[in-house]
Design an enzyme around this catalytic site. Structure first.
Site, short mmCIF file in Angstrom:
data_model
loop_
_atom_site.label_atom_id
_atom_site.label_comp_id
_atom_site.label_asym_id
_atom_site.label_seq_id
_atom_site.Cartn_x
_atom_site.Cartn_y
_atom_site.Cartn_z
N SER A 327 0.80 -1.23 0.00
CA SER A 327 0.00 0.00 0.00
C SER A 327 0.83 1.28 0.00
O SER A 327 0.28 2.36 -0.22
CB SER A 327 -0.95 0.00 1.20
OG SER A 327 -1.92 -1.01 1.06
N HIS A 370 -15.12 -0.45 3.00
CA HIS A 370 -14.96 0.89 3.57
C HIS A 370 -16.11 1.83 3.24
O HIS A 370 -16.08 3.00 3.63
CB HIS A 370 -13.66 1.53 3.04
CG HIS A 370 -12.41 0.89 3.58
ND1 HIS A 370 -11.80 -0.18 2.96
CD2 HIS A 370 -11.65 1.16 4.68
CE1 HIS A 370 -10.72 -0.53 3.64
NE2 HIS A 370 -10.60 0.26 4.68
N CYS A 383 -7.79 1.88 1.60
CA CYS A 383 -8.77 1.07 0.89
C CYS A 383 -8.20 0.56 -0.43
O CYS A 383 -7.71 1.34 -1.25
CB CYS A 383 -10.03 1.90 0.63
SG CYS A 383 -11.24 1.07 -0.42
#
Length: 649
Positions: A327, A370, A383
């Site tokens: 991420s 989310h 997310c």
């Protein structure tokens, strides 16, 4: 008619003139011969007498002092120490077996060492000194010198050997030196005669290798007179060696020492970079090793222990190893989409925990989803589905281009061994390397730093520095050479829209400072040192549909080698960026639990210039931090004690 008779006085005059001319010529010749004989017999008598006796003048190389290496404050981290050694010259020794036998009765000389010396003598030119023993005591050297008449060709002298005062702390940065091997000679296209000297030390890894020519210096020479048994009578003349350049690194020794202690016990790495100058302030990699072992001669047991360690201490994980960035890559995907004009900051994507793409379900890390997600929330709460959606619109080629602009998938030019290029894949790459077409699922995976995308901790630090400044800042490891500062480049403007960068930065700030942020537990409460960060977790195994149905196995319940890698990047202070930090903990599990706390501690240590006070941490974290610091202090004391004992030895 009779010719008149010549006057006898005329004949006498002619004879006298001829005699004078011939006599003068003879005197001139004799004078020149006399002067030349005087030149040969008086002024050059010693030289020609020695030449006439054959092999009585030897020319020997004088190895230069290797340039030293210092940290950014001038603290020595690679130095030269005196080294008493015994050498032998084959052409002067005569009966090698007899000389080595006599020497073995004076100093400890094993049969293996004798065989090794004889083999080395056969391989080298007869006039090249071969080192028999080194790192001897003064008593041994004195005894060998006292017995010199019985040891023709053997010389006891003082040389220099490399030493690393900080031991393991700089092993992956500086590297180490070792004797020139046949492999080195075959690999290096270098005519320097110094490389022919047995046991001459050259750089093997790290800065020692990459800066070898600058550090090595240039050889000197000396002419010596020896007698019939090879004993040195006197030195005729000498041309001194030229010492190598001293090199100053950008690394801070105390910070490097602290970072290594903070990483201890993990297979991990960390990079700290000045975002304005690109100076690399610390490059940590754990576990590590003592480079002095390689200079002095590492045992087979010690070498095999390092080689077989599953945590791979030989690898400089910060620059050599590459990992899926997870991420931490999401800012790149977002910038690619926004710069292409395909989305705006207020647009939302609905996350229900997964996204269907080409009959394949791509999951978000949060199983329940989310909800509605915009750019700010997508980074704050990390997310995945938001980025799947962006990737389908922007395409892999735009993502790869943005990655390279931010320093991922680019080999950064620093003088360390095997600096990795990483990989920012695109369609052309897959066709060329894999001979396959790019698939839409590849783009989806790449959007969250998985799939083919690979980056090193160094690249992630560069990425973070560029996000913080909006400039193409480059990493710098060499601060100066022989006191001459190397170029500092703050980089050019990246050409990324300012408002988009501001949104990315505010989102990274929320990661560390808002309750829903994935890095909130690793925040700092010192307002002057607030961080902007991003967590990352990269999978090392495939999660099957059956496992998802019954519940994904927690990292702590898996064998160590099957756990996810944990990642963290940040810059600080948020309102006036000074440093960028990247951390990767191999198989650490989650970035928020394993990597972010390390990144926070390292950041605060760099900004405070000392161990951070507990007041910089939230109340809930202080007990754990206090315990961590106590363990580090005990480790640092132990390392200092070991280094001091090594110095005395």
């Amino acid at each position: 008619m009779k010719k008149p008779r010549k006057d006898p006085s005329e004949n006498t005059g002619l004879t006298t003139r001829r005699a004078v001319i011939m006599g003068g010529a003879q005197l001139a010749v004799m004078g020149v011969l006399g002067l030349r004989m005087r030149e040969l017999q008086v002024k050059q008598a010693d030289q020609y007498r020695l030449l006439a006796e054959e092999n009585r003048i030897n020319i020997r190389l004088l190895p230069p002092a290797r340039g030293q290496i210092f940290d950014r404050t001038g603290f020595p981290i690679a130095v030269n120490e005196p080294n008493y050694r015994i050498t032998i010259v084959r052409e002067d020794a005569g009966d090698i077996d007899e000389v080595l036998y006599r020497l073995s009765r004076i100093v400890s000389l094993s049969p293996e060492k004798i065989d090794e010396t004889k083999a080395e003598l056969k391989r080298r030119s007869p006039f090249v000194p071969v080192t028999i023993l080194d790192r001897l005591s003064w008593d041994d050297v004195a005894e060998v010198s006292a017995n010199a008449p019985a040891l023709p060709g053997v010389t006891a002298d003082l040389g220099l050997s490399r030493a690393y005062p900080m031991g393991a702390d700089f092993a992956h940065v500086i590297g180490y030196v070792g004797p020139v091997s046949d492999f080195d000679l075959n690999r290096i296209e270098d005519p320097d005669p110094l490389l022919q000297i047995p046991r001459f030390q050259i750089g093997k890894t790290g800065v020692e290798l990459k800066e070898e020519r600058e550090l090595r210096g240039k050889a000197g020479t000396k002419r010596i007179e020896v007698n019939a048994v090879g004993r040195v009578i006197r030195e005729l003349d000498r041309e001194e060696a030229l010492a190598g350049q001293d090199i100053q690194l950008t690394i801070d020794t105390e910070l490097q020492n602290w970072v290594q202690a903070r990483l201890a016990g993990e297979a991990a790495s960390a990079v700290i970079m000045d975002v304005q100058t690109g100076d690399l302030l610390a490059i940590g990699s754990a576990p590590t090793f003592d480079p002095n072992l390689f200079v002095r001669g590492i045992s087979t047991t010690d070498y095999n222990a390092l080689l077989n360690d599953p945590y791979r201490p030989f690898r400089s994980k910060a620059v050599q190893d590459i990992y899926p960035p997870g991420s931490t890559f999401k800012m790149i995907t977002a910038l690619a989409a926004f710069e292409a004009g395909l989305v705006d900051a207020n647009e939302t994507v609905r996350c229900v925990g997964h996204k269907e793409v080409a009959d394949t379900r791509f999951h978000c890390w949060k199983r329940a989803g989310h909800g509605n997600v915009d750019l700010f929330k997508s980074i704050t709460e990390s997310c995945d589905v938001y980025y799947y959606d962006l990737a389908l619109r922007v395409g892999i080629d735009n993502i790869a281009e943005m990655a390279r602009k931010l320093g991922v998938g680019v080999r950064h030019d620093i003088p360390m061994s095997a600096v990795a290029s990483g990989l920012a894949p695109d369609k052309a790459w897959k066709r060329e390397v894999r001979d396959q077409d790019w698939r839409i699922g590849d783009t989806v995976n790449a959007s969250i730093g998985q799939g083919y995308v690979l980056s090193s901790p160094l690249q992630l630090a560069v990425m973070t520095a560029r996000l913080a400044t909006g400039k193409s800042v480059e990493p710098r490891l060499i601060k100066s050479r022989d006191g001459v500062e190397t170029d500092i480049s703050g980089g050019q403007d990246l050409g990324i829209t300012g408002s988009t960068l501001d949104t990315i930065r505010r989102s990274m700030y929320a990661v560390s400072n808002e309750r829903r942020g994935t890095g909130y537990r690793s925040r700092t409460v010192n307002a002057a040192f607030k961080m902007a960060g991003k967590t990352g977790t990269s999978q090392v195994r495939r999660i099957t549909a059956a496992e998802r149905a019954r519940g994904v196995t927690r990292n702590q319940d898996l064998p160590w080698e099957r756990r996810d890698h944990a990642l963290w990047v940040n810059y600080a202070p948020f309102d006036n960026p000074r440093i960028a930090v990247s951390v990767i903990v191999e198989h650490g599990g989650g970035g928020s639990t394993a990597a972010a706390p390390i990144g926070r501690d390292i950041t605060l240590r760099a900004l405070y210039g000392d161990t951070p006070p507990l007041s910089a941490y939230p109340n809930a974290a202080r007990a754990d931090v206090r315990n961590t610091f106590r363990q580090m202090e005990a480790l640092l004391r132990s390392l200092d004690s070991d280094r001091n004992q090594g110095t005395k030895a």
